[in-house]
Motif scaffolding. Structure first.
Motif, short mmCIF file in Angstrom:
data_model
loop_
_atom_site.label_atom_id
_atom_site.label_comp_id
_atom_site.label_asym_id
_atom_site.label_seq_id
_atom_site.Cartn_x
_atom_site.Cartn_y
_atom_site.Cartn_z
N UNK A 191 5.33 -13.46 49.47
CA UNK A 191 4.69 -13.94 50.63
C UNK A 191 4.82 -15.44 50.46
N UNK A 192 4.47 -16.11 49.41
CA UNK A 192 4.66 -17.31 49.20
C UNK A 192 6.00 -17.72 49.14
N UNK A 193 6.60 -18.56 50.18
CA UNK A 193 7.93 -19.06 50.13
C UNK A 193 7.86 -20.43 50.75
N UNK A 194 9.00 -21.04 50.93
CA UNK A 194 9.07 -22.42 51.36
C UNK A 194 8.82 -22.88 52.70
N UNK A 246 3.13 -20.77 43.00
CA UNK A 246 3.03 -19.34 42.81
C UNK A 246 2.35 -19.09 41.38
N UNK A 247 2.83 -19.96 40.43
CA UNK A 247 2.13 -19.79 39.11
C UNK A 247 0.81 -19.88 38.99
N UNK A 248 0.09 -21.11 39.99
CA UNK A 248 -1.25 -21.14 40.01
C UNK A 248 -1.93 -20.11 40.45
N UNK A 249 -1.38 -19.53 41.40
CA UNK A 249 -1.95 -18.33 42.06
C UNK A 249 -2.03 -17.23 41.19
N UNK A 250 -0.79 -16.89 40.24
CA UNK A 250 -0.64 -15.91 39.55
C UNK A 250 -2.03 -16.21 38.37
N UNK A 251 -2.12 -17.39 38.04
CA UNK A 251 -2.77 -17.70 36.82
C UNK A 251 -4.41 -17.63 37.16
N UNK A 252 -4.71 -17.92 38.30
CA UNK A 252 -6.11 -17.77 38.77
C UNK A 252 -6.34 -16.27 38.89
N UNK A 253 -5.58 -15.40 38.78
CA UNK A 253 -5.79 -13.97 38.79
C UNK A 253 -5.60 -13.31 37.51
#
Length: 415
Positions: A191-194, A246-253
């Motif tokens: 879902x998170x793309x350019x 994307x990695x920040x979103x993954x890290x936050x969860x």
């Protein structure tokens, strides 16, 4: 003879247990934990930079000057936008949205936002903040009703296999978490793309709108607030910005122990290091902005123009006590205690935002899962449960959610 046999049996049990422990120790010696680059030295914690992406984040527990500087810059961009669109009259009302953590209970916030759209009264938010599951919701809430279909799809169709892959006991003991969250990474990447980052960048640069996500730097044991709009804008020149977003979103969860931490590459004076980031909920379940921001800005001579300001807080959790018969075992007791700490921490965060709102003249609004929601929670990320919770939030939002004006347990008498 009977007593002797019992003693021999016990000795055999102990011998087997000792043998298993020795074998496990031997196995563990041959299984190294995942490697990493060196952590940032303590004295350089706040000097660490994301290569090629300025203004990527803030250390608001210490120095809020960069945050204030960017907030002032965003206000100037907003003023320029209003001038370009020939806006007349006093400044329009400004609205903030803060979305909390809560795992699969994020279906409540997603449903509430989608239902709110149906009333025609959902505002465009000047700033959106997110933690954990709130970080997964925040970019789509920031972009507005046009992304409602994404919120509905994510929170009503996924199942555990879309979020995690359980690890075996040995792998869990020798690795960095009980489960692999690569499926969640793939879901985020879908879902998170350019194109989505370009839209976020446009809102950030053209209108001065802010999208902020919180993580926890586990090495430093400090909260980090990421300026996702600046990162999105950097994606035009820096191809690594999309991966970082994307990695920040993954890290936050990334619930510590349950999911692996996310390693963020940084530099100090050209020297490479890695920071270990986990769930932002380890520091706060929900956040708005540094409580002393307005006061500090005024003290420095920065004029804050009068305008109507509101904050909407979505707590993806129930706030009433939930009874459960706890098994008398270490894991059950520890798990119950930790969940209790998270609940009370979340309530404390609601009070902190309320006091900040009172101090700075913001109208406070709070939504949370009511005690009337009775769906059975069979397992984490249970599709049936999330569908029911999404529908519950949607129904409340569609008929006009009765936003609470105070945190739970606080009653303000009218004058």
């Amino acid at each position: 003879m009977g007593r002797m046999k019992v003693m021999i049996d016990r000795m055999l049990v102990y011998a087997r247990a000792v043998l298993w422990m020795i074998m496990l120790a031997i196995l563990l010696q041959g299984c190294a934990a995942p490697g990493r680059l060196a952590a940032v030295p303590v004295q350089d914690t706040t000097r660490a930079e994301i290569p090629g992406i300025p203004n990527a984040r803030y250390w608001v527990d210490a120095d809020i000057e960069p945050f204030i500087r960017d907030a002032v810059a965003s206000a100037k961009r907003e003023a320029a936008y209003l001038a370009r669109t020939d806006y007349q009259g006093p400044l329009p009302p400004v609205n903030f949205l803060a979305v909390s953590g809560g795992g699969d209970d994020g279906a409540f916030g997603a449903g509430l936002l989608v239902g709110w759209t149906q009333t025609g009264t959902r505002p465009e938010f000047k700033g959106v903040t997110g933690v954990s599951t709130g970080a997964l919701i925040a970019p789509f809430a920031f972009l507005g009703p046009g992304e409602d279909h994404t919120l509905r799809e994510v929170y009503t169709t996924i199942d555990p296999q879309d979020v995690l892959k359980p690890r075996g006991l040995l792998a869990a003991l020798t690795s960095d978490a009980m489960a692999d969250n690569h499926p969640l990474w793939e879901l985020i990447s879908r879902y998170i793309n350019a194109e989505l980052l370009a839209r976020i960048a446009a809102e950030y640069e053209d209108k001065g709108r802010l999208l902020l996500i919180g993580t926890t730097n586990l090495d430093a044991r400090r909260p980090v607030i990421w300026n996702m709009g600046a990162i999105a804008a950097a994606a035009r020149e820096n191809p690594r910005a999309l991966d970082l977003f994307r990695r920040i979103m993954l890290a936050s969860a990334a619930i510590p122990g349950a999911f692996p931490p996310t390693m963020i590459d940084v530099e100090v004076d050209g020297q490479p290091y890695q920071e270990m980031h986990v769930d932002g909920g380890a520091m706060a379940q929900v956040f708005l902005y540094p409580p002393r921001m307005f006061e500090t800005a005024r003290r420095e001579g920065i004029k804050i123009p009068p305008r109507e300001r509101s904050v909407y807080v979505i707590r993806n959790a129930r706030l009433d006590p939930q009874w459960a018969s706890v098994e008398r075992s270490t894991l059950s007791i520890a798990g119950r205690a930790i969940s209790s700490l998270i609940q009370t921490q979340g309530i404390g965060d609601l009070y902190r935002i309320y006091l900040t709102a009172q101090q700075d003249g913001l109208d406070y609004h709070l939504a949370y899962i009511g005690a009337d929601f009775k769906a059975v929670h069979k397992e984490d990320f249970d599709t049936e449960y999330m569908q029911a919770l999404f529908d519950y939030g949607y129904a409340l939002g569609r008929k006009g959610y009765p936003w609470r004006k105070t945190p739970p347990g606080l009653t303000v008498q009218s004058r």
